[in-house]
Design an enzyme around this catalytic site. Structure first.
Site, PDB file in Angstrom:
ATOM      1  N   ASP A  75      -5.301  -8.092  -3.406  1.00 29.34           N
ATOM      2  CA  ASP A  75      -5.604  -7.813  -2.010  1.00 29.34           C
ATOM      3  C   ASP A  75      -6.920  -8.448  -1.542  1.00 29.34           C
ATOM      4  O   ASP A  75      -6.996  -9.646  -1.317  1.00 29.34           O
ATOM      5  CB  ASP A  75      -5.607  -6.300  -1.779  1.00 29.34           C
ATOM      6  CG  ASP A  75      -5.547  -5.930  -0.299  1.00 29.34           C
ATOM      7  OD1 ASP A  75      -5.663  -6.825   0.554  1.00 29.34           O
ATOM      8  OD2 ASP A  75      -5.395  -4.738   0.020  1.00 29.34           O
ATOM      9  N   HIS A 115       0.833  -1.208   0.000  1.00 30.46           N
ATOM     10  CA  HIS A 115       0.000   0.000   0.000  1.00 30.46           C
ATOM     11  C   HIS A 115       0.867   1.258   0.000  1.00 30.46           C
ATOM     12  O   HIS A 115       1.020   1.894  -1.029  1.00 30.46           O
ATOM     13  CB  HIS A 115      -1.011   0.023   1.145  1.00 30.46           C
ATOM     14  CG  HIS A 115      -1.943  -1.142   1.152  1.00 30.46           C
ATOM     15  ND1 HIS A 115      -2.697  -1.490   0.044  1.00 30.46           N
ATOM     16  CD2 HIS A 115      -2.241  -2.055   2.124  1.00 30.46           C
ATOM     17  CE1 HIS A 115      -3.414  -2.565   0.331  1.00 30.46           C
ATOM     18  NE2 HIS A 115      -3.151  -2.923   1.576  1.00 30.46           N
TER      19      HIS A 115
END
Length: 440
Positions: free
Chosen positions: A317, A269
């Site tokens: 994810d 991220h």
């Protein structure tokens, strides 16, 4: 025995080439011959490109896709989504996890991903007690990988605390929590779970700075001195604020100041960085693990890819949508919104944006996987995706997406033909049965 095939067209490191002969032995490419004779081997039509590594996934979350899309009475955020996730996972059995994992892996293969880094943190029974086999869930992931054919880098997650300080883990986190000794047993058993899975890799994954202390992260590195190291970092504004309150530094800067971050690391991220952190992360050689579809779904914010000079790759994810070209498209479109410009991540004037995105993500994903991936070249794993004849990478990324995929090979074995996984009916039926029970 070596297997020889003839590709109509292939995307080599120097660009597109016609009539490319490829020899495959034990799942790896041993020879590449541009302009090969027509009798080199069986002809495989279409345009072959290297398969994309998926550098970050939580497979079990595929089953909760869509469950957190109803607005609650308070302002919705990552943190309210997380509470939905905690409630959902409390009902998952090991058999459920295997069925969900196989479904997600199958969709990855049909969507252009041929390898997976699984950030595996669902370890224990619903009440938080350990299974008799510490790697019960890891074995389920490995079984799903064997069934679907996807290449696997398994990243057992160390999760000890519920926040900076550290503070105790919350009730909803009880299925994740390990201490140093139980994690060492988990890691050893996970290595056993991968025996027999071709070209698999094992790494370590401190969940985040809020779930693992610096001393604990150093301990993990000593347990596994080689191989990938993945960590969530700087995903949310509230996380940054909590880190500043705890130690006076922002998460990425604190990590770089206190750990030997280098090429084996992948920082997932990193959407909340200041310019100095972006520059420092670029210098480290670590991979930035970007998950643009999930980051958009959770409202995480934008990674400033235009200012980042290091390697990066993409992952699915939360698996709310699984598509390799879709992740790249979302990344580029996010940068266009952020910078109010077009073709932001193209290598330079006259460069194809789709090709620039695809080739950068191949390199970063391979580095994060710890495997020889992302190239049609000797020594690389024979992971290939065939697009429709005439499809360019710009068309694949920005227009056709996964609809352009006709065939997928992993480790020299074709697992998708005409856009459909060879075991789709069986895997999908098992997944539907699990979903009917979970959502019934």
């Amino acid at each position: 025995m070596p297997n020889r095939i003839l590709l109509d067209e292939a995307r080599l490191e120097a660009g597109w080439a016609r009539s490319v002969g490829v020899t495959i032995e034990n799942g790896a490419i041993t020879e590449v011959v541009p302009r090969a004779p027509q009798d080199y081997g069986p002809r495989m039509g279409g345009r072959a490109i290297p398969g994309m590594p998926n550098l970050h996934s939580h497979l079990f979350q595929r089953a909760m896709a869509g469950l957190a899309e109803t607005r609650g009475p308070a302002s919705d955020s990552f943190w309210t989504w997380r509470e939905v996730m905690y409630g959902f996972l409390a009902r998952l059995s090991p058999e459920d996890v295997e069925a969900i994992a196989a479904q997600a892996m199958m969709e990855m293969l049909e969507g252009g991903f041929t390898a997976l880094c699984e950030f595996q943190y669902l370890h224990h029974a619903p009440d938080g007690s350990a299974y008799a086999n510490p790697a019960e869930m890891a074995e389920r992931i490995a079984a799903a990988a064997a069934e679907t054919g996807v290449g696997l880098t398994l990243l057992p997650v160390f999760y000890a605390h519920g926040g900076f300080g550290p503070v105790p883990a919350a009730e909803g986190q009880r299925r994740f929590v390990s201490d140093r000794d139980s994690y060492a047993r988990l890691l050893e058993a996970s290595a056993d779970a991968l025996i027999g899975l071709p070209d698999s890799r094992l790494g370590v994954a401190p969940h985040s700075l809020r779930a693992a202390t610096g001393e604990e992260i150093s301990h993990l590195l000593a347990l596994r001195p080689q191989g990938p190291v993945h960590i969530h970092v700087a995903e949310q504004v509230a996380e940054v604020e909590a880190c500043l309150a705890w130690c006076g530094a922002r998460p990425v800067q604190h990590l770089l100041d206190t750990q030997p971050v280098d090429r084996r690391w992948c920082l997932i991220h990193a959407t909340q960085m200041e310019a100095s952190e972006t520059e420092a992360l670029s210098r480290s050689g670590a991979v930035a693990g970007l998950c643009p579809i999930t980051e958009a779904n959770l409202g995480d914010g934008f990674f400033d890819a235009m200012s980042f000079a290091g390697p990066w790759g993409v992952g699915s994810d939360s698996n709310v949508e699984i598509t390799a070209p879709g992740e790249l498209r979302m990344l580029e479109y996010g940068q266009r919104l952020l910078h109010r410009a077009r073709n932001v991540l193209a290598r330079g004037e006259g460069s194809s944006t789709g090709a620039s995105l695809y080739e950068a993500a191949l390199a970063g994903g391979a580095q994060a996987s710890g495997r020889a991936l992302g190239r049609i070249a000797p020594g690389a794993r024979a992971d290939l995706v065939w697009l429709e004849t005439g499809s360019e990478l710009d068309d694949y990324v920005f227009v056709r997406g996964a609809r352009a995929i006709r065939r997928v090979m992993v480790g020299g074995r074709v697992v998708v033909e005409q856009g459909r996984h060879q075991a789709r009916d069986r895997i999908a039926a098992r997944f539907r049965a699990v979903m009917e029970r979970l959502r019934g």
